[in-house]
Enzyme design. Structure first.
Site, PDB file in Angstrom:
ATOM      1  N   ASP A 197       0.204  -6.310  -0.971  1.00 49.38           N
ATOM      2  CA  ASP A 197       0.465  -6.525   0.534  1.00 49.38           C
ATOM      3  C   ASP A 197       0.503  -7.919   0.954  1.00 49.38           C
ATOM      4  O   ASP A 197      -0.004  -8.882   0.405  1.00 49.38           O
ATOM      5  CB  ASP A 197      -0.661  -5.917   1.637  1.00 49.38           C
ATOM      6  CG  ASP A 197      -0.337  -5.460   2.882  1.00 49.38           C
ATOM      7  OD1 ASP A 197       0.708  -5.577   3.181  1.00 49.38           O
ATOM      8  OD2 ASP A 197      -1.235  -5.258   3.544  1.00 49.38           O
ATOM      9  N   ASN A 211       6.762   3.587   4.678  1.00 49.22           N
ATOM     10  CA  ASN A 211       7.236   2.496   5.080  1.00 49.22           C
ATOM     11  C   ASN A 211       8.678   2.556   5.306  1.00 49.22           C
ATOM     12  O   ASN A 211       9.359   1.921   5.812  1.00 49.22           O
ATOM     13  CB  ASN A 211       7.523   1.805   3.728  1.00 49.22           C
ATOM     14  CG  ASN A 211       6.248   0.999   3.161  1.00 49.22           C
ATOM     15  OD1 ASN A 211       6.003   0.639   1.909  1.00 49.22           O
ATOM     16  ND2 ASN A 211       5.455   0.676   4.292  1.00 49.22           N
TER      17      ASN A 211
END
Length: 247
Positions: free
Chosen positions: A25, A73
């Site tokens: 991330d 996503n």
């Protein structure tokens, strides 16, 4: 992946994890801090993957699973999603031969049908080309979600029960893992999340029941092999009892 020389100061901890899973991330924030578009950060993150994979043999990590793209996503902008899909295609094409030379076995987990045909073909090709490799096992979670995986596994299990290949009374906690995407992998010993977020984001929900976790502030493009080695050493100092009481 061009071969790199051994990195100074990095060695395998005495009792390190065999399987490490990483929620990579912070690529977008890393780019924005530099006044660049988010995709610039994703490209930097892909280069960092190369270094971390190369560091695994020297650190005693046999299995590395990375979270590349989640089922959630798709909610990102069309531009970013399209850029990521293009990056995945180029990454596989560029690294495929290097995976073979580095003796890295590659596999993908996740729900493949939503991915485009060219990307799925490259994924199949990479898995076939590296199937004989005996070094690091690199698993890339692509269009992956833990709940989605369990749902798909449960459907396959239910079909086997309905068609008489499995008796309902034989279903236990050892049964479902055989239907998961990760059925050929050991459960992760350590899960790392970069960028300062302290959540697991639907990643390896079943498999991580007894994993150790590390949530660190480092953004993924800044996650070096030295940082990796430090976290592995910290893991080695932990007392893992799996619910038992020390004698």
């Amino acid at each position: 992946m061009a071969k790199s020389a051994p990195m100074a100061g990095i060695s395998a901890p005495a009792e390190g994890p065999r399987h490490v899973a990483i929620i990579m991330d912070g690529n977008g924030r890393w780019a924005q801090k530099r006044g660049r578009p988010r995709l610039f950060g994703h490209h930097a993150g892909a280069r960092r993957v190369r270094e971390i994979v190369q560091s695994c043999p020297g650190l005693g990590v046999k299995y590395l699973t990375i979270f590349a793209f989640s089922t959630e996503n798709w909610k990102r902008t069309q531009t970013e999603v399209a850029g990521l899909m293009s990056l995945f295609r180029r990454y596989i094409m560029k690294e495929m031969q290097e995976f073979v030379r580095e003796n890295v076995q590659v596999r993908f987990i996740g729900d493949r049908p939503r991915l485009d045909a060219k990307l799925r073909g490259l994924m199949d090709e990479a898995e076939a080309m590296t199937a004989h490799c005996t070094g690091t096992n690199l698993t890339i979670a692509l269009n992956y979600g833990g709940r989605d995986e369990v749902s798909r596994a449960t459907k396959r299990l239910a079909i086997d029960v309905a068609e008489g290949r499995l008796r309902p009374e034989d279903v236990d906690e050892e049964t479902l893992p055989r239907y998961l995407d990760t059925c050929v992998l050991p459960d992760p010993d350590l899960v790392i999340r970069t960028s300062g977020e302290a959540r697991i984001s639907n990643f390896l929900l079943w498999q991580s029941a007894y994993a150790e976790y590390e949530f660190i502030d480092t953004l993924w493009p800044d996650f070096t092999p030295d940082v990796f080695a430090r976290l592995l050493a910290q893991y080695g100092a932990r007392d893992r009892r799996f619910g038992a009481v020390p004698a």
